[in-house]
Scaffold this motif. Sequence first.
Motif, PDB file in Angstrom:
ATOM      1  N   ILE A  78       0.811  -1.221   0.000  1.00  0.00           N
ATOM      2  CA  ILE A  78       0.000   0.000   0.000  1.00  0.00           C
ATOM      3  C   ILE A  78       0.848   1.277   0.000  1.00  0.00           C
ATOM      4  O   ILE A  78       0.525   2.232  -0.719  1.00  0.00           O
ATOM      5  CB  ILE A  78      -1.004  -0.021   1.175  1.00  0.00           C
ATOM      6  CG1 ILE A  78      -2.119  -1.032   0.866  1.00  0.00           C
ATOM      7  CG2 ILE A  78      -1.592   1.350   1.432  1.00  0.00           C
ATOM      8  CD1 ILE A  78      -3.070  -1.275   2.020  1.00  0.00           C
ATOM      9  N   PRO A  79       1.953   1.371   0.760  1.00  0.00           N
ATOM     10  CA  PRO A  79       2.788   2.579   0.651  1.00  0.00           C
ATOM     11  C   PRO A  79       3.316   2.810  -0.762  1.00  0.00           C
ATOM     12  O   PRO A  79       3.468   3.966  -1.191  1.00  0.00           O
ATOM     13  CB  PRO A  79       3.929   2.290   1.639  1.00  0.00           C
ATOM     14  CG  PRO A  79       3.336   1.367   2.639  1.00  0.00           C
ATOM     15  CD  PRO A  79       2.407   0.491   1.853  1.00  0.00           C
ATOM     16  N   ASN A  80       3.587   1.734  -1.514  1.00  0.00           N
ATOM     17  CA  ASN A  80       4.007   1.902  -2.903  1.00  0.00           C
ATOM     18  C   ASN A  80       2.857   2.404  -3.772  1.00  0.00           C
ATOM     19  O   ASN A  80       3.072   3.153  -4.724  1.00  0.00           O
ATOM     20  CB  ASN A  80       4.509   0.562  -3.459  1.00  0.00           C
ATOM     21  CG  ASN A  80       5.875   0.190  -2.922  1.00  0.00           C
ATOM     22  OD1 ASN A  80       6.545   0.998  -2.288  1.00  0.00           O
ATOM     23  ND2 ASN A  80       6.281  -1.036  -3.166  1.00  0.00           N
ATOM     24  N   TRP A  81       1.643   1.969  -3.470  1.00  0.00           N
ATOM     25  CA  TRP A  81       0.479   2.402  -4.240  1.00  0.00           C
ATOM     26  C   TRP A  81       0.114   3.866  -3.957  1.00  0.00           C
ATOM     27  O   TRP A  81      -0.345   4.568  -4.852  1.00  0.00           O
ATOM     28  CB  TRP A  81      -0.733   1.541  -3.913  1.00  0.00           C
ATOM     29  CG  TRP A  81      -0.571   0.081  -4.217  1.00  0.00           C
ATOM     30  CD1 TRP A  81       0.374  -0.491  -5.022  1.00  0.00           C
ATOM     31  CD2 TRP A  81      -1.380  -0.989  -3.728  1.00  0.00           C
ATOM     32  NE1 TRP A  81       0.209  -1.853  -5.052  1.00  0.00           N
ATOM     33  CE2 TRP A  81      -0.858  -2.191  -4.273  1.00  0.00           C
ATOM     34  CE3 TRP A  81      -2.484  -1.066  -2.888  1.00  0.00           C
ATOM     35  CZ2 TRP A  81      -1.414  -3.441  -3.997  1.00  0.00           C
ATOM     36  CZ3 TRP A  81      -3.042  -2.310  -2.617  1.00  0.00           C
ATOM     37  CH2 TRP A  81      -2.515  -3.484  -3.170  1.00  0.00           C
ATOM     38  N   ALA A 133      -7.999   0.103   4.060  1.00  0.00           N
ATOM     39  CA  ALA A 133      -8.913   1.028   3.380  1.00  0.00           C
ATOM     40  C   ALA A 133      -8.600   2.473   3.749  1.00  0.00           C
ATOM     41  O   ALA A 133      -8.633   3.372   2.888  1.00  0.00           O
ATOM     42  CB  ALA A 133     -10.358   0.680   3.730  1.00  0.00           C
ATOM     43  N   THR A 134      -8.283   2.706   5.024  1.00  0.00           N
ATOM     44  CA  THR A 134      -7.949   4.062   5.472  1.00  0.00           C
ATOM     45  C   THR A 134      -6.743   4.606   4.723  1.00  0.00           C
ATOM     46  O   THR A 134      -6.734   5.762   4.265  1.00  0.00           O
ATOM     47  CB  THR A 134      -7.666   4.059   6.983  1.00  0.00           C
ATOM     48  OG1 THR A 134      -8.830   3.603   7.684  1.00  0.00           O
ATOM     49  CG2 THR A 134      -7.280   5.446   7.466  1.00  0.00           C
ATOM     50  N   GLU A 135      -5.703   3.771   4.574  1.00  0.00           N
ATOM     51  CA  GLU A 135      -4.494   4.209   3.876  1.00  0.00           C
ATOM     52  C   GLU A 135      -4.754   4.427   2.388  1.00  0.00           C
ATOM     53  O   GLU A 135      -4.274   5.395   1.799  1.00  0.00           O
ATOM     54  CB  GLU A 135      -3.385   3.168   4.073  1.00  0.00           C
ATOM     55  CG  GLU A 135      -2.860   3.078   5.489  1.00  0.00           C
ATOM     56  CD  GLU A 135      -2.205   4.379   5.932  1.00  0.00           C
ATOM     57  OE1 GLU A 135      -1.384   4.926   5.167  1.00  0.00           O
ATOM     58  OE2 GLU A 135      -2.530   4.862   7.033  1.00  0.00           O
ATOM     59  N   ILE A 136      -5.510   3.540   1.764  1.00  0.00           N
ATOM     60  CA  ILE A 136      -5.789   3.665   0.330  1.00  0.00           C
ATOM     61  C   ILE A 136      -6.634   4.903   0.048  1.00  0.00           C
ATOM     62  O   ILE A 136      -6.370   5.658  -0.900  1.00  0.00           O
ATOM     63  CB  ILE A 136      -6.487   2.397  -0.190  1.00  0.00           C
ATOM     64  CG1 ILE A 136      -5.504   1.213  -0.184  1.00  0.00           C
ATOM     65  CG2 ILE A 136      -7.025   2.609  -1.593  1.00  0.00           C
ATOM     66  CD1 ILE A 136      -6.136  -0.116  -0.526  1.00  0.00           C
ATOM     67  N   ILE A 137      -7.636   5.141   0.893  1.00  0.00           N
ATOM     68  CA  ILE A 137      -8.510   6.312   0.699  1.00  0.00           C
ATOM     69  C   ILE A 137      -7.727   7.598   0.971  1.00  0.00           C
ATOM     70  O   ILE A 137      -7.842   8.578   0.222  1.00  0.00           O
ATOM     71  CB  ILE A 137      -9.739   6.211   1.623  1.00  0.00           C
ATOM     72  CG1 ILE A 137     -10.639   5.057   1.153  1.00  0.00           C
ATOM     73  CG2 ILE A 137     -10.514   7.518   1.630  1.00  0.00           C
ATOM     74  CD1 ILE A 137     -11.756   4.716   2.112  1.00  0.00           C
ATOM     75  N   ASN A 144      -7.238   0.683  -6.237  1.00  0.00           N
ATOM     76  CA  ASN A 144      -6.784  -0.478  -5.466  1.00  0.00           C
ATOM     77  C   ASN A 144      -7.729  -0.850  -4.329  1.00  0.00           C
ATOM     78  O   ASN A 144      -7.465  -1.816  -3.608  1.00  0.00           O
ATOM     79  CB  ASN A 144      -5.374  -0.230  -4.913  1.00  0.00           C
ATOM     80  CG  ASN A 144      -4.305  -0.504  -5.960  1.00  0.00           C
ATOM     81  OD1 ASN A 144      -4.348  -1.529  -6.645  1.00  0.00           O
ATOM     82  ND2 ASN A 144      -3.367   0.411  -6.107  1.00  0.00           N
ATOM     83  N   LEU A 145      -8.813  -0.113  -4.175  1.00  0.00           N
ATOM     84  CA  LEU A 145      -9.804  -0.506  -3.173  1.00  0.00           C
ATOM     85  C   LEU A 145     -10.393  -1.886  -3.483  1.00  0.00           C
ATOM     86  O   LEU A 145     -10.753  -2.639  -2.581  1.00  0.00           O
ATOM     87  CB  LEU A 145     -10.926   0.526  -3.089  1.00  0.00           C
ATOM     88  CG  LEU A 145     -10.664   1.752  -2.212  1.00  0.00           C
ATOM     89  CD1 LEU A 145     -11.809   2.737  -2.354  1.00  0.00           C
ATOM     90  CD2 LEU A 145     -10.478   1.346  -0.746  1.00  0.00           C
ATOM     91  N   LYS A 146     -10.456  -2.233  -4.780  1.00  0.00           N
ATOM     92  CA  LYS A 146     -11.044  -3.527  -5.155  1.00  0.00           C
ATOM     93  C   LYS A 146     -10.234  -4.700  -4.628  1.00  0.00           C
ATOM     94  O   LYS A 146     -10.761  -5.803  -4.474  1.00  0.00           O
ATOM     95  CB  LYS A 146     -11.185  -3.635  -6.664  1.00  0.00           C
ATOM     96  CG  LYS A 146      -9.891  -3.575  -7.450  1.00  0.00           C
ATOM     97  CD  LYS A 146     -10.164  -3.713  -8.947  1.00  0.00           C
ATOM     98  CE  LYS A 146      -8.872  -3.605  -9.759  1.00  0.00           C
ATOM     99  NZ  LYS A 146      -8.320  -2.230  -9.735  1.00  0.00           N
ATOM    100  N   VAL A 147      -8.950  -4.490  -4.348  1.00  0.00           N
ATOM    101  CA  VAL A 147      -8.116  -5.566  -3.797  1.00  0.00           C
ATOM    102  C   VAL A 147      -8.630  -6.002  -2.435  1.00  0.00           C
ATOM    103  O   VAL A 147      -8.439  -7.149  -2.018  1.00  0.00           O
ATOM    104  CB  VAL A 147      -6.642  -5.099  -3.710  1.00  0.00           C
ATOM    105  CG1 VAL A 147      -5.769  -6.125  -3.003  1.00  0.00           C
ATOM    106  CG2 VAL A 147      -6.100  -4.816  -5.104  1.00  0.00           C
TER     107      VAL A 147
END
Length: 395
Positions: A78-81, A133-137, A144-147
Amino acid sequence: MAIPRTRPSAYPAILSYGFRPFFLLGSLQAASAMLLWLPLYYGKLETFSTFLPVDWHIHELLFGYLPAVVTGFLLTAIPNWTGRLPVQDFRLLALVLLWITGRVAVFFSAETGWLLAAALDCCFLLAVVVAAATEIIAGRNWRNLKVLLPVATLFAANVLFHAEAHYQGVSDISRRLGLGAVVVLIMVIGGRIIPSFTRNWLVRDRPGRLPTPFGRLDVGTIALSAVGLAAWSFFPDTIATGVLLVVAAVFNAVRLARWAGDRTLSDPLVLILHLAFAFVPLGLLLAGLAAFAPGRIPPVAGIHTFAVGAIACMTLAVMARATLGHTGRELKASAGTCAVFVAILIAALLRVAAAVAPAEAILLHMSAAFWIAAFAGYAVLFGGFLMRPRLRARA
């Protein structure tokens, strides 16, 4: 995107990145749970769990080991995304302690009561979904939420597993639902990293055929497979389910063939990814054939092809590669790493053979031995890397 730096911290290095504690704990859990399994299977040992021995065995690999590895992967990817700093220090420690609490609660659920044990165990995956989810949002990385959908499905399967085991006495739908969720996750993530790592390796000094980029065939194959696995979870014995799974097996085999795996024989770190994914179409095929002829192809054959083949092989492959790369080491498989890969591949093949020929108990015993050797081997080879600072940071 470059890997972001971690914050300066007084915490030990093992809490600086998600892969460090969860890959180590996951490998130890996988080895120890299998070490206990055969004595439990033969009635030589008892747990303090409300689960039947077979349910404890399934649960601790499917909802114990696997969530640890999935969490380690997500918290590192997630940090890379997103470009954000990773979850580390106290927040990471809290997740680790929650995972450990779940393992203890399940083992002693006969003492604590099934409902408390279920709540403590299921909280971990829920917390992981919320944290991811918190980090992605926050990073506005919406695609990448679909992951997280397969991870949320794995959480739901764990809740159902506890309910089925309590009210029915044995798990059923939840086993297949959990397995199916992780297989779909492998299709999604594997479809990204396998062709990507293969391409990166080939373009350096091996001109020629490259992996086909992600396209409509991949999207359609994943969607078809997800529908087939959902049908398998709830209606495993129907002809319609069998047809869906067999067709999904064909498309996944075609998908794998497009990734130029035959050109990776000289790099074990890339080759093992292709070999691990090959168990996906094989598992789909065996699960589909079992729906047509359960007397000839036992349903457990497909289950163990997914579990010991696709999932265990893929997770060890990703764990080894991520540990080397994220601790600042060369992406090159040592003799010990190759031995770990060979051991888990043999364990998978023997376990599928044992499912097809259950009278040959030696196959089951040998598979368990190779499984333990693979995961204990990972812990021995990579444990020091996981507990020490990244090489460049130390320098």
